[in-house]
Design an enzyme around this catalytic site. Structure first.
Site, short mmCIF file in Angstrom:
data_model
loop_
_atom_site.label_atom_id
_atom_site.label_comp_id
_atom_site.label_asym_id
_atom_site.label_seq_id
_atom_site.Cartn_x
_atom_site.Cartn_y
_atom_site.Cartn_z
N CYS A 357 7.67 -39.41 -35.16
CA CYS A 357 7.75 -39.58 -36.57
C CYS A 357 6.46 -40.41 -36.98
O CYS A 357 6.09 -41.26 -36.09
CB CYS A 357 8.97 -40.10 -36.98
SG CYS A 357 10.40 -39.83 -36.07
N GLU A 373 7.33 -40.25 -36.85
CA GLU A 373 7.53 -39.70 -35.51
C GLU A 373 8.80 -40.32 -34.73
O GLU A 373 8.99 -41.44 -34.50
CB GLU A 373 6.27 -40.02 -34.75
CG GLU A 373 6.39 -39.55 -33.06
CD GLU A 373 5.21 -39.98 -32.40
OE1 GLU A 373 4.14 -39.04 -32.60
OE2 GLU A 373 5.22 -40.94 -31.76
#
Length: 378
Positions: A357, A373
């Site tokens: 992310c 992430e």
């Protein structure tokens, strides 16, 4: 959105640590069948689990290719924002912008590095990668953030970690690899990192996790808990090739000082037992020219170091391994002010990664914006 011709350091901007406040988190939906098994459906369910876990602490945005939009919107809960965006694969930390902040004004900008699928035509993992290389610009545009674009400097977000106070950690295995920036010296690469991350010091580890197909991203072996304190992926098994790698990293880290002159405290984060691709998992992936195959018996780069630090929580990959509980216990000790959440990550690991992310970050004193992430080696 403007494309700026100066640098973050010249303009007074810095990259915050992942443990600082986030306005939110961005992810990318998995779908390509030459990387994700069984039509990517198991991975999609895993990404839903990750998005739900992070959403408990901060807003999550999922980027989805046009033909998967309806499916993703159906599978994801309503509180996850879904944005249609063309991508080549699902590794947001590596392809998204690096957000930098000005502490005086709270303004946020994005650094848009060149992306070439972890090595381009030399040892990259897929071709083409042109859509992934546009992701950072698109996110900056959607968020209304000006950007710095480096057309001729390749870097993935997972190859760096910062403490937010001037220190960068990376690996020589990755940033000095022939598929990244072969025309630049180590010193030139270091100066570029300092200039675009607003940093003063770069700590170079030699290598990352054993058999990490990203050429040893630092985010899978080491991370800042807070300034002056890191976790390091570790094994006591001297017969494991990872032992010498982790031992070498430990010696470097314990003998280094950060940008503020502090000796680093290093916490050993024990790895799960080696995880191998099964026959069933291998056969579920389509074989396509130009893409790294998933072969039965291959060892995966499993690690707990590639976790995600959310505003009030820590989201940690789990592998149904005895070391899962050790990792959860260590993180509960290291992050007493945050809720520790485990997410089963084998399906993400099979695609080459762990929790992936990016976060769009801003100091606690300033009203909010966003990043993301999560899960794995990429």
């Amino acid at each position: 959105m403007k494309t700026l011709l100066s640098t973050p350091k010249k303009d007074g901007y810095r990259m915050p640590g992942e443990f600082e406040y986030h306005d939110g988190c961005w992810m990318i939906w998995p779908e390509r069948t030459d990387n994700w098994r069984n039509g990517a459906k198991p991975a999609q369910h895993a990404f839903v689990d990750v998005a739900k876990a992070i959403s408990e602490f901060e807003p999550v945005t999922m980027c989805v290719n046009q033909h998967q939009y309806v499916n993703a919107r159906h599978m994801l809960p309503d509180y996850v924002r879904v944005v249609e965006m063309a991508t080549n694969d699902a590794w947001m930390r590596d392809v998204g912008p690096t957000f930098v902040v000005h502490d005086g004004t709270g303004d946020i900008r994005g650094v848009d590095w060149a992306f070439n699928a972890w090595g381009g035509l030399i040892d990259g993992l897929y071709f083409p990668w042109d859509e992934d290389d546009r992701v950072a610009e698109k996110i900056c545009d959607l968020e209304g953030k000006d950007r710095y674009r480096l057309n001729n400097f390749v870097l993935e977000g997972g190859s760096i970690h910062v403490d937010g106070e001037g220190t960068v950690i990376t690996t020589e295995e990755c940033l000095l690899s022939s598929g990244r920036n072969p025309s630049l010296s180590k010193q030139e690469i270091e100066e570029t990192l300092k200039e675009y991350l607003g940093a003063e010091k770069v700590i170079w580890l030699k290598r990352g996790i054993y058999l990490d197909e990203t050429n040893g991203h630092v985010d899978n072996i080491c991370n800042f808990v807070r300034p002056g304190e890191v976790v390091l992926a570790w094994t006591d098994d001297e017969s494991d090739p990872q032992y010498e790698i982790s031992k070498e990293c430990y010696e470097i880290l314990t003998n280094e000082f950060d940008a503020k002159g502090r000796k680093l405290t290093v916490h050993k984060l024990y790895l799960p037992s080696p995880i191998l691709i099964t026959k069933e998992e291998s056969e579920g992936v389509d074989t396509v020219d130009g893409t790294l195959p998933r072969v039965e018996g291959d060892r995966l780069a499993a690690s707990y170091a590639n976790y995600y630090t959310a505003n009030g929580g820590v989201v940690i990959p789990q592998f149904n391994d005895p070391s899962d509980e050790k990792a959860l216990a260590l993180f509960s000790e290291l992050y007493p002010e945050r809720k520790v959440v485990g997410v089963y990550a084998r399906e993400i690991l099979l695609g080459g990664g762990n929790i992936h992310c990016i976060t769009q970050q801003q100091p606690l004193a300033i009203p909010a914006i966003k990043p993301l992430e999560l899960v794995g080696a990429r």
